[in-house]
Write a protein that holds these residues in place. Structure first.
Motif, PDB file in Angstrom:
ATOM      1  N   HIS A  22     -30.185 -21.265 -45.662  1.00 51.67           N
ATOM      2  CA  HIS A  22     -31.543 -20.738 -45.519  1.00 51.67           C
ATOM      3  C   HIS A  22     -31.956 -20.715 -44.049  1.00 51.67           C
ATOM      4  O   HIS A  22     -32.567 -19.743 -43.580  1.00 51.67           O
ATOM      5  N   THR A  23     -31.625 -21.759 -43.319  1.00 48.62           N
ATOM      6  CA  THR A  23     -31.939 -21.802 -41.889  1.00 48.62           C
ATOM      7  C   THR A  23     -31.247 -20.652 -41.150  1.00 48.62           C
ATOM      8  O   THR A  23     -31.841 -20.018 -40.272  1.00 48.62           O
ATOM      9  N   LEU A  24     -29.994 -20.369 -41.513  1.00 44.52           N
ATOM     10  CA  LEU A  24     -29.279 -19.240 -40.907  1.00 44.52           C
ATOM     11  C   LEU A  24     -29.974 -17.922 -41.231  1.00 44.52           C
ATOM     12  O   LEU A  24     -30.136 -17.062 -40.354  1.00 44.52           O
ATOM     13  N   TYR A  25     -30.380 -17.755 -42.482  1.00 46.26           N
ATOM     14  CA  TYR A  25     -31.095 -16.532 -42.872  1.00 46.26           C
ATOM     15  C   TYR A  25     -32.395 -16.391 -42.074  1.00 46.26           C
ATOM     16  O   TYR A  25     -32.727 -15.305 -41.616  1.00 46.26           O
ATOM     17  N   ALA A  26     -33.113 -17.501 -41.929  1.00 44.66           N
ATOM     18  CA  ALA A  26     -34.375 -17.467 -41.188  1.00 44.66           C
ATOM     19  C   ALA A  26     -34.143 -17.132 -39.717  1.00 44.66           C
ATOM     20  O   ALA A  26     -35.033 -16.592 -39.054  1.00 44.66           O
ATOM     21  N   ALA A  27     -32.939 -17.430 -39.215  1.00 44.41           N
ATOM     22  CA  ALA A  27     -32.595 -17.130 -37.821  1.00 44.41           C
ATOM     23  C   ALA A  27     -32.076 -15.698 -37.652  1.00 44.41           C
ATOM     24  O   ALA A  27     -31.666 -15.326 -36.553  1.00 44.41           O
ATOM     25  N   ALA A  28     -32.106 -14.910 -38.737  1.00 47.83           N
ATOM     26  CA  ALA A  28     -31.675 -13.506 -38.684  1.00 47.83           C
ATOM     27  C   ALA A  28     -32.669 -12.621 -39.443  1.00 47.83           C
ATOM     28  O   ALA A  28     -32.281 -11.856 -40.329  1.00 47.83           O
ATOM     29  N   ASP A  57     -18.971 -22.016 -34.098  1.00 51.02           N
ATOM     30  CA  ASP A  57     -18.352 -21.581 -32.849  1.00 51.02           C
ATOM     31  C   ASP A  57     -17.440 -22.688 -32.323  1.00 51.02           C
ATOM     32  O   ASP A  57     -17.298 -23.752 -32.942  1.00 51.02           O
ATOM     33  N   ASP A  58     -16.817 -22.454 -31.177  1.00 45.74           N
ATOM     34  CA  ASP A  58     -15.861 -23.417 -30.632  1.00 45.74           C
ATOM     35  C   ASP A  58     -16.495 -24.753 -30.276  1.00 45.74           C
ATOM     36  O   ASP A  58     -15.810 -25.767 -30.203  1.00 45.74           O
ATOM     37  N   ALA A  59     -17.810 -24.770 -30.076  1.00 43.64           N
ATOM     38  CA  ALA A  59     -18.514 -26.027 -29.787  1.00 43.64           C
ATOM     39  C   ALA A  59     -18.921 -26.759 -31.070  1.00 43.64           C
ATOM     40  O   ALA A  59     -19.502 -27.838 -31.004  1.00 43.64           O
ATOM     41  N   GLY A  60     -18.649 -26.144 -32.232  1.00 42.95           N
ATOM     42  CA  GLY A  60     -18.986 -26.769 -33.509  1.00 42.95           C
ATOM     43  C   GLY A  60     -20.352 -26.408 -34.040  1.00 42.95           C
ATOM     44  O   GLY A  60     -20.754 -26.885 -35.102  1.00 42.95           O
ATOM     45  N   GLU A  61     -21.079 -25.562 -33.319  1.00 37.45           N
ATOM     46  CA  GLU A  61     -22.423 -25.166 -33.748  1.00 37.45           C
ATOM     47  C   GLU A  61     -22.331 -24.130 -34.870  1.00 37.45           C
ATOM     48  O   GLU A  61     -21.541 -23.190 -34.800  1.00 37.45           O
ATOM     49  N   CYS A  62     -23.144 -24.293 -35.918  1.00 41.36           N
ATOM     50  CA  CYS A  62     -23.169 -23.337 -37.024  1.00 41.36           C
ATOM     51  C   CYS A  62     -23.896 -22.073 -36.549  1.00 41.36           C
ATOM     52  O   CYS A  62     -25.081 -22.117 -36.233  1.00 41.36           O
ATOM     53  N   VAL A  63     -23.154 -20.965 -36.498  1.00 37.81           N
ATOM     54  CA  VAL A  63     -23.699 -19.721 -35.947  1.00 37.81           C
ATOM     55  C   VAL A  63     -23.832 -18.604 -36.982  1.00 37.81           C
ATOM     56  O   VAL A  63     -24.417 -17.565 -36.692  1.00 37.81           O
ATOM     57  N   GLY A  64     -23.284 -18.809 -38.192  1.00 41.04           N
ATOM     58  CA  GLY A  64     -23.372 -17.735 -39.173  1.00 41.04           C
ATOM     59  C   GLY A  64     -22.759 -18.103 -40.501  1.00 41.04           C
ATOM     60  O   GLY A  64     -22.389 -19.261 -40.746  1.00 41.04           O
ATOM     61  N   SER A 114     -24.038 -10.424 -30.283  1.00 43.55           N
ATOM     62  CA  SER A 114     -23.541  -9.740 -29.071  1.00 43.55           C
ATOM     63  C   SER A 114     -22.731 -10.668 -28.180  1.00 43.55           C
ATOM     64  O   SER A 114     -22.644 -10.450 -26.970  1.00 43.55           O
ATOM     65  N   ARG A 115     -22.123 -11.688 -28.779  1.00 39.91           N
ATOM     66  CA  ARG A 115     -21.237 -12.601 -28.043  1.00 39.91           C
ATOM     67  C   ARG A 115     -19.810 -12.536 -28.575  1.00 39.91           C
ATOM     68  O   ARG A 115     -18.975 -13.356 -28.197  1.00 39.91           O
ATOM     69  N   GLY A 116     -19.543 -11.594 -29.485  1.00 36.00           N
ATOM     70  CA  GLY A 116     -18.195 -11.452 -30.029  1.00 36.00           C
ATOM     71  C   GLY A 116     -17.891 -12.369 -31.200  1.00 36.00           C
ATOM     72  O   GLY A 116     -16.759 -12.411 -31.677  1.00 36.00           O
ATOM     73  N   LEU A 117     -18.900 -13.100 -31.687  1.00 30.17           N
ATOM     74  CA  LEU A 117     -18.659 -14.057 -32.771  1.00 30.17           C
ATOM     75  C   LEU A 117     -18.348 -13.372 -34.096  1.00 30.17           C
ATOM     76  O   LEU A 117     -17.531 -13.864 -34.871  1.00 30.17           O
ATOM     77  N   GLY A 118     -18.988 -12.238 -34.363  1.00 29.94           N
ATOM     78  CA  GLY A 118     -18.696 -11.508 -35.598  1.00 29.94           C
ATOM     79  C   GLY A 118     -17.249 -11.043 -35.624  1.00 29.94           C
ATOM     80  O   GLY A 118     -16.556 -11.187 -36.639  1.00 29.94           O
ATOM     81  N   GLY A 119     -16.782 -10.497 -34.518  1.00 29.94           N
ATOM     82  CA  GLY A 119     -15.385 -10.074 -34.425  1.00 29.94           C
ATOM     83  C   GLY A 119     -14.433 -11.247 -34.592  1.00 29.94           C
ATOM     84  O   GLY A 119     -13.398 -11.132 -35.255  1.00 29.94           O
ATOM     85  N   LEU A 157     -23.001 -12.630 -41.538  1.00 32.15           N
ATOM     86  CA  LEU A 157     -24.285 -12.810 -40.875  1.00 32.15           C
ATOM     87  C   LEU A 157     -24.125 -13.763 -39.698  1.00 32.15           C
ATOM     88  O   LEU A 157     -23.610 -14.873 -39.867  1.00 32.15           O
ATOM     89  N   ILE A 158     -24.553 -13.305 -38.523  1.00 31.03           N
ATOM     90  CA  ILE A 158     -24.558 -14.136 -37.323  1.00 31.03           C
ATOM     91  C   ILE A 158     -26.019 -14.302 -36.891  1.00 31.03           C
ATOM     92  O   ILE A 158     -26.776 -13.326 -36.878  1.00 31.03           O
ATOM     93  N   ARG A 159     -26.406 -15.532 -36.560  1.00 33.21           N
ATOM     94  CA  ARG A 159     -27.775 -15.771 -36.090  1.00 33.21           C
ATOM     95  C   ARG A 159     -28.115 -14.796 -34.976  1.00 33.21           C
ATOM     96  O   ARG A 159     -27.281 -14.494 -34.122  1.00 33.21           O
ATOM     97  N   GLU A 160     -29.349 -14.319 -34.955  1.00 31.82           N
ATOM     98  CA  GLU A 160     -29.743 -13.330 -33.943  1.00 31.82           C
ATOM     99  C   GLU A 160     -29.587 -13.853 -32.522  1.00 31.82           C
ATOM    100  O   GLU A 160     -29.195 -13.098 -31.632  1.00 31.82           O
TER     101      GLU A 160
END
Length: 168
Positions: A15-21, A58-65, A92-97, A85-88
């Protein structure tokens, strides 16, 4: 990029991820689902043995999507991505790819095609899938369009037919 399976106790994080997008939901003409709606959606998804829900870190362990996909749908050997879904603030950092390449690297044996649905009128989403090597496959507008990427064709299974989408 690391994908970890989402379990019911992770519904608040989803839900937090959805709210961030919120832009994604605005694009669909809807509001961000409530925590209770997300929990119920996760419960329903987990009842389907072919459905997979992943949290993306991501590589730092942060939940991004998050990534929602279904195995053997619409046909055996297909994998359909329902939502990437990637947090807004992380777009544009290449995480989706990275998430797509990670999924493609861990496909179940016998997967011959990946399909990706793009909901609504979403040219940015369509361009994303095209950049990942997917081609337009089916127009089901106004609800969605489909993009596909054929892989090495698995051995045919007796008695099974494949659904053919344009561009396949």
């Amino acid at each position: 990029m690391k994908a970890t399976p989402l379990a019911l106790q992770h519904a608040p994080l989803l839900h937090t991820l959805y709210a961030a997008a919120p832009g994604y939901f605005a694009l669909l003409g809807t509001r961000v689902p409530t925590p209770a709606e997300v929990t119920r959606d996760v419960e329903i998804a987990l009842l389907d043995p072919r459905r997979r829900l992943d949290l993306l870190h991501d590589d730092a362990g942060e939940c991004v999507g998050s990534l929602d996909y279904k195995l053997h749908y619409p046909e055996d050997g297909d994998l359909t991505i329902n939502l990437l879904l990637i947090r807004e603030d992380c777009q544009s950092r290449g995480l989706g790819g990275q998430a797509v390449r990670d999924l493609e690297a861990r496909l179940p044996p016998g997967t011959g095609r990946i399909l990706a649905s793009v909901l609504g009128d979403n040219p940015r989403g369509a361009r994303f899938w095209e950049r990942q090597g997917y081609t337009f496959a089916l127009d089901a507008r106004p609800v969605m369009t489909w993009y596909a990427k054929a892989l090495a064709v698995p051995a045919p299974q007796p008695g099974r037919r494949r659904l053919s989408l344009a561009g396949d």
